[in-house]
Design a protein around this motif. Structure first.
Motif, mmCIF file in Angstrom:
data_model
loop_
_atom_site.group_PDB
_atom_site.id
_atom_site.type_symbol
_atom_site.label_atom_id
_atom_site.label_comp_id
_atom_site.label_asym_id
_atom_site.label_seq_id
_atom_site.Cartn_x
_atom_site.Cartn_y
_atom_site.Cartn_z
ATOM 1 N N ILE A 1 0.822 -1.197 0.000
ATOM 2 C CA ILE A 1 0.000 0.000 0.000
ATOM 3 C C ILE A 1 0.858 1.249 0.000
ATOM 4 N N THR A 2 1.981 1.184 0.714
ATOM 5 C CA THR A 2 2.864 2.341 0.682
ATOM 6 C C THR A 2 3.329 2.587 -0.742
ATOM 7 N N SER A 3 3.641 1.501 -1.430
ATOM 8 C CA SER A 3 4.135 1.693 -2.790
ATOM 9 C C SER A 3 3.038 2.267 -3.685
ATOM 10 N N LEU A 4 1.803 2.022 -3.326
ATOM 11 C CA LEU A 4 0.704 2.577 -4.118
ATOM 12 C C LEU A 4 0.488 4.047 -3.801
ATOM 13 N N ASP A 5 0.743 4.396 -2.550
ATOM 14 C CA ASP A 5 0.387 5.737 -2.107
ATOM 15 C C ASP A 5 1.467 6.777 -2.342
ATOM 16 N N GLU A 6 2.669 6.304 -2.654
ATOM 17 C CA GLU A 6 3.741 7.289 -2.675
ATOM 18 C C GLU A 6 3.605 8.247 -3.858
ATOM 19 N N GLY A 7 4.395 9.315 -3.795
ATOM 20 C CA GLY A 7 4.386 10.277 -4.893
ATOM 21 C C GLY A 7 3.353 11.352 -4.672
ATOM 22 N N PRO A 8 3.452 12.409 -5.470
ATOM 23 C CA PRO A 8 2.523 13.519 -5.310
ATOM 24 C C PRO A 8 1.114 13.119 -5.729
ATOM 25 N N GLU A 9 0.159 13.856 -5.260
ATOM 26 C CA GLU A 9 -1.211 13.585 -5.660
ATOM 27 C C GLU A 9 -1.388 13.894 -7.137
ATOM 28 N N LYS A 10 -2.138 13.041 -7.805
ATOM 29 C CA LYS A 10 -2.386 13.277 -9.227
ATOM 30 C C LYS A 10 -3.730 13.975 -9.383
ATOM 31 N N ALA A 11 -3.691 15.103 -10.047
ATOM 32 C CA ALA A 11 -4.901 15.910 -10.136
ATOM 33 C C ALA A 11 -5.380 16.062 -11.574
ATOM 34 N N ILE A 12 -6.689 16.060 -11.734
ATOM 35 C CA ILE A 12 -7.288 16.479 -12.997
ATOM 36 C C ILE A 12 -7.852 17.861 -12.739
ATOM 37 N N ILE A 13 -7.547 18.813 -13.603
ATOM 38 C CA ILE A 13 -8.089 20.146 -13.376
ATOM 39 C C ILE A 13 -9.179 20.448 -14.394
ATOM 40 N N VAL A 14 -10.201 21.123 -13.938
ATOM 41 C CA VAL A 14 -11.384 21.326 -14.754
ATOM 42 C C VAL A 14 -11.832 22.778 -14.684
ATOM 43 N N GLY A 15 -12.147 23.334 -15.846
ATOM 44 C CA GLY A 15 -12.641 24.703 -15.852
ATOM 45 C C GLY A 15 -13.736 24.899 -16.873
ATOM 46 N N VAL A 16 -14.431 25.997 -16.704
ATOM 47 C CA VAL A 16 -15.453 26.374 -17.665
ATOM 48 C C VAL A 16 -14.988 27.653 -18.328
ATOM 49 N N LEU A 17 -15.065 27.669 -19.652
ATOM 50 C CA LEU A 17 -14.707 28.884 -20.372
ATOM 51 C C LEU A 17 -16.004 29.559 -20.794
ATOM 52 N N LEU A 18 -16.297 30.690 -20.184
ATOM 53 C CA LEU A 18 -17.536 31.385 -20.495
ATOM 54 C C LEU A 18 -17.385 32.122 -21.811
ATOM 55 N N GLU A 19 -18.507 32.336 -22.479
ATOM 56 C CA GLU A 19 -18.484 32.965 -23.792
ATOM 57 C C GLU A 19 -17.682 34.257 -23.798
ATOM 58 N N LYS A 20 -17.948 35.077 -22.760
ATOM 59 C CA LYS A 20 -17.325 36.398 -22.781
ATOM 60 C C LYS A 20 -15.808 36.358 -22.531
ATOM 61 N N GLN A 21 -15.338 35.210 -22.022
ATOM 62 C CA GLN A 21 -13.890 35.114 -21.782
ATOM 63 C C GLN A 21 -13.160 34.576 -22.994
ATOM 64 N N ARG A 22 -13.926 34.094 -23.956
ATOM 65 C CA ARG A 22 -13.282 33.356 -25.028
ATOM 66 C C ARG A 22 -12.392 34.220 -25.915
ATOM 67 N N ASN A 23 -12.678 35.503 -25.966
ATOM 68 C CA ASN A 23 -11.902 36.381 -26.841
ATOM 69 C C ASN A 23 -10.449 36.486 -26.411
ATOM 70 N N ASN A 24 -10.262 36.752 -25.101
ATOM 71 C CA ASN A 24 -8.896 37.093 -24.709
ATOM 72 C C ASN A 24 -8.081 35.932 -24.153
ATOM 73 N N SER A 25 -8.678 34.795 -23.999
ATOM 74 C CA SER A 25 -7.837 33.677 -23.584
ATOM 75 C C SER A 25 -8.354 32.417 -24.255
ATOM 76 N N ASP A 26 -7.441 31.646 -24.788
ATOM 77 C CA ASP A 26 -7.900 30.430 -25.433
ATOM 78 C C ASP A 26 -7.861 29.264 -24.457
ATOM 79 N N GLU A 27 -8.321 28.140 -24.935
ATOM 80 C CA GLU A 27 -8.495 26.983 -24.050
ATOM 81 C C GLU A 27 -7.206 26.546 -23.366
ATOM 82 N N ASP A 28 -6.118 26.577 -24.135
ATOM 83 C CA ASP A 28 -4.839 26.120 -23.571
ATOM 84 C C ASP A 28 -4.476 26.905 -22.324
#
Ligand code: GDP
Ligand code: MG
Length: 619
Positions: free
Chosen positions: A184-211
């Motif tokens: 179990i230690t070998s399974l738990d080691e290392g940094p936490e792995k995260a998935i990050i999630v966001g919503v791009l609102l219509e009005k934000q789409r002009n000045n910042s792209d998805e990346d």
């Protein structure tokens, strides 16, 4: 597998005949051939249901051969039930999962294997089903704790002798459980792995792209000690009130979470308790939002007592209305991002306890802030001009301060490396002295509770005579960052302060660099705090500003000349005002051009003496 919580047998009910459901249900709680890894009766049932319903079916078995739970599902979503059973952190969970692959695939999928790891299952067993049983694969964690798996596979058609071959796994299993601590230690080691999630609102789409939309959240996650294994951005008109993202995306997210063996899902906005609850339910993941993430980072960095009090206050205020929602993130794990806090933060679920704690913290902070106020007044009395360095986090504020003062403020290429304000003395070539305050970094969507909690710290900027607003020239959207900082300055009441804009990290730009800031800035300096480029000009600029703009004085104003006091109040800065028999003794500073008007009352222009440094150490 999809699990719907409205029947003992969980599943998409309408797709399965009622009689079949009842049949399945009758299996729950019964004990079948404990000596067989895959009891014959259960295998038969699984095959029958899989063929009839064209659905995956999953059976959870404990070591005595008792059926704990059965799930009938669709192939698109994965969600796992809470298994009652052995939940000790040092053993395997004592439960194995048998499930079918309706297409006949005998290989476990990556989702299957990650489920095995994540749930510390005894074994994950795949039964390939078409018209016949195409084969059975049993996977278990490798006993050498290498993170690899041990697999036994038999191909169909199925027979008694093949069943014996599968049973060979039992031996390894028991051995495994003895060594489970290592496993179990070998399974738990290392940094936490995260998935990050966001919503791009219509009005934000002009000045910042998805990346770029989530680049900051990614940095934040890194700063908190996680690694980002995937990024999900959804274009929407507005966030979904129930799931923040679309429900379909949330379901996909659950698959991703399992397949990537992630530990946590982080959302780019502050979520409501309902959203957190729903998202945790649908994904089976620990869910935190941007606010918790930022609070977590602050909690890690808070060094001074004041900083720790402020963070804890912000955390408690954040938690209070969310006690219902934070199922997974608050209870089970007990460690990792979103659960850290300074001092006594044993994730209390008791509302009253939190309320009491909040008022206690508020009192304490007030006390510390009072003390800070007294120290600040002392500083003011010395009539040394104060310059506050403000700016977006990681802009290079601390580096610039070090460069200007030859000091040694903590610098790190991480967000929020500086949390507590630091005060240093800057001596210019003209032998004039200034105090420089390095402030906490600002950030987009800075949690409201945090701004509140940090008000007394941020006040350093409010009481400063000049702000140096540092901005990172190498960032792709400078205007946005400048705007965020201006907004926060405005909200703490420092919007009207005289301000230099210092465009830092010029060494990272090339000739094409082109940035035209708003005209409100008194002066703009392009510098590099690392190479030293432009620093002398900045120093000279500061000197010139104060030489021009302010003169420190002590004056005695006769009671008959009340206009002069008003004039000083309107045009300058008053540190103290004493009513004496000789008149009003005023200590303050006033712009050079107004100085001549009150000159006749001035008795001295005080100079900064080195004793003032005593006060700095205490701050
Ligand atoms: P703060 O959060 O605004 O206080 O930022 P820091 O002073 O901690 O600096 C953040 C990172 O930017 C550190 O890795 C610094 O070494 C780097 N940095 C700061 N100023 C410059 C600069 O002028 N040029 C370059 N290339 N890097 C810089
Ligand atoms: Mg800093």
């Amino acid at each position: 597998m999809i699990l719907i919580n409205d029947s003992k047998v969980k599943g998409s009910i309408d797709s399965v005949k009622k009689a079949t459901l009842e049949m399945i249900e009758s299996y729950i709680g019964k004990v079948f051939s404990p000596e067989q890894l895959v009891p014959k009766e259960i295998m038969d049932m699984i095959v029958l249901v899989t063929r009839e319903a064209h659905r995956e079916i999953a059976v959870f078995l404990d070591r005595r051969g008792r059926v704990l739970e059965i799930a009938v599902g669709e192939a698109t979503t994965v969600s796992l039930p809470e298994i009652e059973g052995r939940r000790s952190t040092t053993r395997l969970c004592g439960v194995r999962l048998l499930h079918s692959h309706p297409g006949g695939d005998v290989m476990p999928s990556s989702v299957d294997l990650n489920t095995l790891r994540k749930m510390r299952l005894d074994a994950m067993i795949v039964i390939g089903v078409t018209d016949i049983i195409t084969g059975v694969t049993a996977s278990i964690l490798d006993r050498n704790a290498t993170g690899e798996l041990t697999e036994v596979r038999v191909l169909g058609p199925f027979s008694e002798s093949k069943s014996h071959k599968l049973n060979s796994i039992f031996g390894i299993l028991l051995e495994n459980d003895k060594n489970a601590q290592d496993l179990i230690t070998s399974l738990d080691e290392g940094p936490e792995k995260a998935i990050i999630v966001g919503v791009l609102l219509e009005k934000q789409r002009n000045n910042s792209d998805e990346d770029k939309a989530l680049s900051e959240l990614k940095e934040l996650a890194l700063t908190a000690g996680a690694i980002v294994v995937d990024t999900v951005v959804q274009n929407r008109r507005s966030p979904d009130p129930a799931f923040y993202i679309g429900k379909g995306i949330a379901e996909e997210l659950s698959l991703k979470f399992q397949a990537l063996d992630a530990d946590i899902i982080i959302f780019d906005d502050e979520l409501s308790s309902t959203q957190i609850k729903n998202l945790e339910e649908i994904t089976g993941a620990r869910v935190i939002d941007r606010t918790s993430l930022i609070l977590d980072i602050f909690a890690k960095h808070a060094k001074s007592r004041e900083g720790q009090l402020q963070i804890e206050l912000a955390q408690q205020k954040y938690r209070l209305p969310r006690l219902v929602g934070m199922g997974l993130s608050m209870s089970k794990q007990g460690a990792g991002i979103g659960t850290r806090g300074p001092g006594e933060t044993k994730l209390q679920s008791d509302r009253n306890h939190i309320k009491r704690r909040i008022s206690y913290l508020e009192e304490q902070i007030e006390e510390v802030a009072d003390r800070r106020g007294i120290l600040r007044k002392d500083r003011e009395k010395r009539q040394v001009p104060v310059i506050a360095i403000v700016g977006y986090t990681n802009a290079g504020k601390s580096t610039l301060m070090n460069k200007l003062c030859d000091s040694n403020v903590f610098v790190e290429d991480k967000l929020f490396a500086t949390l507590d304000p630091t005060v240093r003395k800057l001596t210019t070539n003209e032998k004039k002295d200034f105090f420089i305050v390095d402030t906490v970094g600002f950030i987009k969507k800075l949690p409201h509770d945090l701004v509140e909690a940090f008000k007394s710290t941020l006040e350093e900027a409010v009481y400063a005579d000049l702000l140096i607003h540092v901005v990172d020239a190498s960032y792709h959207n400078i205007d946005e960052r400048v705007e965020v900082v201006e907004e926060i300055l405005g909200s703490i009441g420092a919007g009207e302060k005289p301000e230099f804009l210092v465009v830092n990290k010029m060494d990272k730009t090339d000739d094409s660099f082109d940035f035209k800031p708003a005209s409100k800035y008194g002066k703009i300096f392009k510098v590099s705090a690392v190479t030293g480029e432009g620093i002398e000009e900045l120093r000279a600029g500061i000197e010139e500003y104060f030489a021009k703009t302010a003169r420190n004085f002590t004056a005695v104003i006769p009671y008959t000349e009340g206009w002069a006091l008003r004039f000083i109040h309107e045009n300058g800065h008053v540190s103290s005002e004493d009513y004496t028999s000789d008149g009003i003794v005023v200590v303050g500073s006033i712009p050079e051009e107004s100085y001549s008007k009150i000159k006749e009352f001035v008795v001295s222009t005080t100079n900064f003496d080195d004793n003032s440094m005593d006060y700095i150490k205490e701050v």
